[in-house]
Design an enzyme around this catalytic site. Structure first.
Site, mmCIF file in Angstrom:
data_model
loop_
_atom_site.group_PDB
_atom_site.id
_atom_site.type_symbol
_atom_site.label_atom_id
_atom_site.label_comp_id
_atom_site.label_asym_id
_atom_site.label_seq_id
_atom_site.Cartn_x
_atom_site.Cartn_y
_atom_site.Cartn_z
ATOM 1 N N ASP A 9 -25.620 4.471 11.224
ATOM 2 C CA ASP A 9 -25.992 5.637 12.132
ATOM 3 C C ASP A 9 -26.698 4.921 13.048
ATOM 4 O O ASP A 9 -27.677 4.364 13.076
ATOM 5 C CB ASP A 9 -26.596 6.679 11.414
ATOM 6 N N ASP A 104 -21.118 6.966 17.136
ATOM 7 C CA ASP A 104 -22.312 6.257 16.933
ATOM 8 C C ASP A 104 -22.514 6.511 15.338
ATOM 9 O O ASP A 104 -23.550 6.027 14.828
ATOM 10 C CB ASP A 104 -23.734 6.956 17.648
ATOM 11 N N GLU A 105 -21.697 6.858 14.672
ATOM 12 C CA GLU A 105 -21.670 7.071 13.078
ATOM 13 C C GLU A 105 -20.511 6.805 12.592
ATOM 14 O O GLU A 105 -19.233 7.381 12.928
ATOM 15 C CB GLU A 105 -22.412 8.504 13.227
#
Lengths: 359, 371
Positions: A9, A104-105
């Site tokens: 993350d 983003d993960e």
């Protein structure tokens, strides 16, 4: 076989990209999102801003009240996407089994990996290092035998954290996990569970499954598995999308029903365009309405599968007109999504169609 | 504006506007009727932007002028008044409606905000026989879906020829075509151009206007609108954009199996048998054998039903399934004692026609179900 799953993350992703690219923003409370006087919402907050209690999804107006020195930066998705694709190309160097959750993960299954690194903790450390070198950004990582534990682990220490739950530490870890920490258990479900005396995830083990079903419905079996630390969901590189849609917060409340209808119809047509590109059909249309007092409702309608823009728009507008107070109450946000997908050929329509096209 | 009008005269006009005004009330002024008093009469206009209606009635006008009044409220008030003269007068911010000892005042909206509607050319209109038009509308209206995504199916195609006129409606599963004669009074353009698509609501309003009175209906075609002159009233309708499907193509020619039914017996049989049809598909099966037709249904939840109808039939045995509703719609729209069903095979379009109909030709095409 014991799997080794990473959940990675990026830390305060959009805000970090802004701080990286603009030295004036470094060390300052930064929030990416819309302007406070235009009803903007915080899309990401830097750690400096979080210290003031600013979090994503908060209204920017509130964020500025909490943190008067907040620097509000309009989002620039092109740069975030570029940073994201640099990060994901690192992931894909390690393993093809990369399941993106957002820009983003992602989950990575590194049980086998291109670096031939048997210890997952080392993989995580190297991935973090590469991200820092290549993009000048930091990420937090969780390492565990399954996705749900890896996800919780990555959130355990932030920013720039690395939390490992090795198989022999799963049980002690579970013992101290509150039910609310689970993905899929929101505040409402957590409250219901607490009302039944279930505070920790492991308390679920002692509850009869039938009683649990009464409390949380379909979530019961899933929770019971998680309570035993079991989560067999594989990391899927190309996840099947379950829904698609859009929503919009308006700079000023909408009060004119005909305008609201047109907005909803347009979003439905947009969703139909997406279905068209995917060549799939949707059975369910859902609309979301947030009134000016922030009460938010969703209304769904399920019918024969379709991707027809006009039909989807008509269904969405019907939900709006018949089952919401839009127009009678001012509206600040509208959303339309389609889900419950099926393939093109599977509906068998018993009613014959007149062969206008000569077939 | 100030005038006095007979209750019956006013009520007769106002009730015609109840279907026209916008019910969903998205644009407030569309719930209003525009009243313009001048000379010896008061004129009315209302519209939902798709369909508009102009009419007039005799009045004693003390002071000319124009106002817009909530159509529904005005109608309710007028309806509730005794048989008498009604006084309508504009005041500062509204309108006073009074009769006998009754007094009321209502909000009005500025006349300037009322949408302008196109006028007919005022020239000689094409004359459409009233009875024929009435038949056409009542026998096709129900086959329009109302909310099909292919929006051109949300109306009926109007085909005007020098010696005939037709209305065609389809929802993609069944098609209704009615043709009646006309004597060619007035001009009628030939070709594609003369084939506008009329919205479903327009047909409903035409039917309402034709309920009383006599005399032909004048028809004019403007750039984007159609005008129907019915007596002193004029219905203004938007045309639906789009290309109506090539309906001639789906009307079968070679259906060699011909069976005639007594309309009442067939209606009752289908209605009864359909009670146990599959709730979603509403399928009823017609099994043809020598001198009889068995109508049957079955549903997984409820069971089965069957009724035998004696007919004159000597062709080969076959069976075919229809949506019961489509059959019943046709049977309810026609008035003849006898109806015919013409078939080719179990997968091709069936045709139903009334036998002995006078003044119109009616072709009803149903696509069978694949079961």
């Amino acid at each position: 076989m014991i799997r080794r799953i990473l959940h990675i993350d990026m830390d305060a992703f959009y805000a970090s990209v802004e701080q990286r690219d603009n030295s004036l923003l470094r060390g300052k409370p930064v929030a990416v999102g819309g302007q406070p006087d235009k009803r903007g919402v915080v899309a990401a907050a830097s750690y400096e801003a979080r210290a003031f209690g600013v979090y994503s999804a908060m209204s920017m107006a509130r964020a500025v009240r909490l943190c008067p020195s907040l620097v509000v930066v309009p989002p620039d998705f092109a740069r975030y996407k570029a940073a994201s694709s640099a990060v994901f190309s690192i992931f894909r160097e390690v393993t093809p089994l990369v399941e993106p959750m957002s820009l983003d993960e992602a989950y990575l299954d590194v049980t086998e990996n291109a670096w031939n690194e048997p210890i997952a903790t080392n993989v995580a450390r190297r991935v973090k290092e590469r991200i820092r070198l290549d993009t000048n950004l930091t990420a937090s990582a969780g390492v565990a035998p399954n996705k749900f534990l890896a996800k919780i682990a990555s959130g355990w220490k932030k920013p720039d954290g690395l939390t490992v739950i090795s198989p022999d530490r799963v049980e002690p870890f579970l013992q101290r996990l509150p039910v609310g920490a689970l993905w899929g258990v929101g505040p409402v479900t957590a409250r219901k569970l607490r009302a039944r005396g279930i505070e920790r995830l492991v308390d679920i083990r002692a509850v009869e499954i039938a009683n649990l079903r009464e409390t949380v419905g379909g979530l019961a079996d899933w929770l019971q598995q998680l309570a035993s630390g079991i989560d067999d969901r594989p990391v899927v590189a190309h996840r099947d999308v379950k829904s698609s849609g859009s929503e919009n917060t308006y700079p000023e409340d909408l009060t004119d029903l005909s305008l609201i209808r047109e907005e909803v119809a347009e979003m439905a047509r947009h969703a139909a365009g997406w279905l068209d590109r995917k060549t799939i059909l949707a059975r369910t249309v859902t609309i979301k309405v947030r009134y000016s007092d922030f009460t938010t409702i969703t209304r769904s309608h399920t019918d024969a599968p379709t991707r027809d823009a006009a039909l989807l728009a008509a269904r969405a507008v019907q939900l709006l007109v018949e089952r919401t107070d839009a127009g009678r109450r001012p509206v600040r946000l509208l959303g339309v999504s389609v889900h419950n997908f099926c393939a093109e050929a599977d509906p068998v329509e018993p009613d014959g169609r007149l062969p206008f096209d000569g077939d | 504006m100030e005038l006095v009008v007979r209750k019956t005269d006013l009520l007769r006009e106002l009730q015609l506007f109840q279907g026209i005004v916008e019910r969903k009330n998205t644009i407030p002024i569309l719930a209003n009727v525009l009243m313009e008093a001048k000379g010896e009469e008061v004129k009315f206009l209302a519209t939902d932007l798709e369909v508009g209606l102009r009419s007039r009635c005799a009045a004693t006008v003390a002071k000319g002028g124009a106002i817009t009044v909530p159509a529904k409220k005005l109608y309710e008030i007028v309806k509730s008044l005794p048989e008498t003269d009604i006084r309508i007068a504009e005041d500062k911010s509204g309108v006073k409606v009074a009769a006998d000892r009754f007094d009321s005042r209502m909000q009005t909206l500025p006349r300037e905000d009322f949408p302008t509607l196109p006028e007919g050319s005022g020239g000689v209109a094409v004359q459409l026989p009233r009875a024929g038009l009435k038949e056409m509308v009542s026998k096709t209206q129900f086959a329009i879906t109302g909310e099909d995504t292919r929006y051109f199916l949300n109306g009926a195609l109007f085909v005007l020829k020098p010696d005939s006129m037709s209305l065609v409606a389809t929802d993609g599963h069944r098609l209704a075509l009615v043709t009646t004669k006309r004597d060619g009074v007035g001009k009628a353009d030939g070709g594609e151009d003369a084939q506008p698509i009329l919205p479903k609501k327009t047909l409903g309003e035409i039917a309402r206007l034709l309920m009383e009175g006599d005399g032909d209906v004048g028809f004019e075609r403007g750039e984007n609108h159609l005008f129907f002159h019915v007596g002193d009233r004029m219905l203004i309708s938007r045309m639906i954009d789009g290309k109506f499907p090539a309906y001639e193509r789906v009307i079968p020619k070679g259906n060699d199996k011909h069976i005639e039914f007594e309309r009442d017996r067939l209606t009752n049989a289908v209605r009864r048998v359909a009670l146990l049809s599959n709730e979603r598909s509403r399928a009823v099966k017609f099994e043809l054998e020598k001198n009889k037709v068995d109508v049957s249904s079955s549903s997984p939840e409820f069971g089965e039903a069957r009724e035998t109808l004696p007919v004159e039939y000597t062709g080969e045995s076959m069976q075919i399934c229809f949506n019961a509703q489509y059959v019943l719609d046709f049977l309810a729209a026609v008035a003849t004692d006898i109806v015919a069903l013409e078939l080719k095979d179990e997968v091709s379009q069936a045709v139903m026609t009334p036998i002995g109909a006078e003044g119109y030709e009616y072709t009803y095409v149903i696509m069978p179900m694949r079961v």
